[in-house]
Enzyme design. Structure first.
Site, mmCIF file in Angstrom:
data_model
loop_
_atom_site.group_PDB
_atom_site.id
_atom_site.type_symbol
_atom_site.label_atom_id
_atom_site.label_comp_id
_atom_site.label_asym_id
_atom_site.label_seq_id
_atom_site.Cartn_x
_atom_site.Cartn_y
_atom_site.Cartn_z
ATOM 1 N N CYS A 1 79.377 59.342 40.076
ATOM 2 C CA CYS A 1 79.708 59.986 41.353
ATOM 3 C C CYS A 1 79.449 59.029 42.519
ATOM 4 C CB CYS A 1 78.875 61.254 41.529
ATOM 5 S SG CYS A 1 79.084 62.036 43.144
ATOM 6 N N LYS B 1 76.969 73.086 33.995
ATOM 7 C CA LYS B 1 75.741 72.965 34.783
ATOM 8 C C LYS B 1 74.681 73.952 34.301
ATOM 9 C CE LYS B 1 78.842 71.897 38.567
ATOM 10 N NZ LYS B 1 79.536 72.436 39.742
ATOM 11 N N VAL C 1 76.137 67.362 43.321
ATOM 12 C CA VAL C 1 75.197 66.253 43.433
ATOM 13 C C VAL C 1 75.700 65.331 44.538
ATOM 14 C CG1 VAL C 1 74.480 66.357 41.024
ATOM 15 C CG2 VAL C 1 76.429 64.922 41.637
ATOM 16 N N GLU D 1 73.744 66.942 49.700
ATOM 17 C CA GLU D 1 74.759 66.171 50.428
ATOM 18 C C GLU D 1 74.328 64.702 50.572
ATOM 19 O OE1 GLU D 1 77.700 67.167 51.120
ATOM 20 O OE2 GLU D 1 77.473 69.321 50.801
ATOM 21 N N SER D 2 75.265 63.800 50.307
ATOM 22 C CA SER D 2 74.925 62.378 50.212
ATOM 23 C C SER D 2 74.359 61.777 51.500
ATOM 24 C CB SER D 2 76.155 61.582 49.770
ATOM 25 O OG SER D 2 77.198 61.659 50.716
#
Length: 250
Positions: free
Chosen positions: A41, A68, A81, A94-95
């Site tokens: 990801c 999941k 993720v 959240e990245s």
């Protein structure tokens, strides 16, 4: 460099759908944080880059995003993720948010600028970059359908030209200065995948941007977690075929 611990060798999956059951993990140890991720990801890679760059001790649990576990959905009902969990039980997703949270939580090696304006500049650039990433997926989708992508590639080249001009005007090696900072790590995962999207030729007219990618490849955090173009392509193609192998290469 960070101490990294993988609680499960393979991705954690839901007990109702797979015999390889992974129970809910225990509390996060006091001296570290936990990253819930997926190995391929690009958004989770942002958070992982920050963890490595800042030398934060952390452990990783990779999640099977098609199956999941219930315990993961309890922590994050959206099921996405990256997710960061602290020893206090705090959960952040959240990245960009997780990355900024870590930069503030561990201030020893700051990646964001100290001044409000400096931070705003990087966030404005990231907002601009967020409009570029959809083009990568559009081009990939069009190629898969056999459509003409010349127009889409022309648009992407124009956007890359703007990034190149930014580096030319700043006269710096990286987007935040002469060292790698927050904005570089937020952008990098998608440049690592240019070969996967088959658009690396769109950098041919942007010499400074191309030099930036070469410098990023030498960054210790980038080198620690990057995948080869071949691995990215294999995972992505399987994903598009509806048969993602989240443990590919293990």
């Amino acid at each position: 460099m960070s101490t990294v611990k993988f609680l499960f060798i393979k991705s954690a999956v839901a007990s109702s759908k797979c015999k390889d059951v992974h129970p809910a993990p225990g509390p996060v140890p006091k001296d570290q944080v936990r990253l819930y991720s997926m190995r391929f990801c690009p958004f989770a890679q942002r958070t992982s880059l920050v963890l490595h760059a800042k030398g934060i001790k952390f452990e990783t649990i990779n999640i099977h995003l098609k199956q999941k576990p219930d315990w993961f959905l309890e922590k994050n009902p959206e099921g996405l993720v990256p997710l960061i969990e602290t020893p206090a039980g705090e959960v952040v997703n959240e990245s960009v948010i997780t990355s900024e949270f870590l930069d503030e939580m561990y201030p020893e090696k700051k990646l964001l600028p100290a001044t409000p304006f400096g931070k705003a500049q990087q966030k404005m650039m990231l907002e601009h970059f967020s409009k570029i990433t959809p083009h990568l997926f559009k081009i990939s989708s069009a190629k898969r359908k056999g459509d003409d992508v010349s127009g889409l590639e022309a648009e992407l080249k124009e956007k890359f030209t703007n990034l190149n001009e930014h580096l030319v005007k700043k006269k710096t090696k990286f987007f935040g200065g002469d060292t790698v900072t927050f904005i570089d790590y937020m952008m990098w995962p998608f440049f690592e995948r240019l070969g996967m999207f088959e658009v690396q030729h769109c950098l041919d007219h942007t010499p400074e941007l191309k030099k930036w990618t070469e410098r990023m490849l030498e960054d210790p955090a980038v080198k620690a977690i990057m995948h080869s173009t071949e691995d990215h392509k294999t995972f992505y193609n399987n994903f598009l075929d509806g048969k993602p192998d989240f443990d590919y290469g293990l």
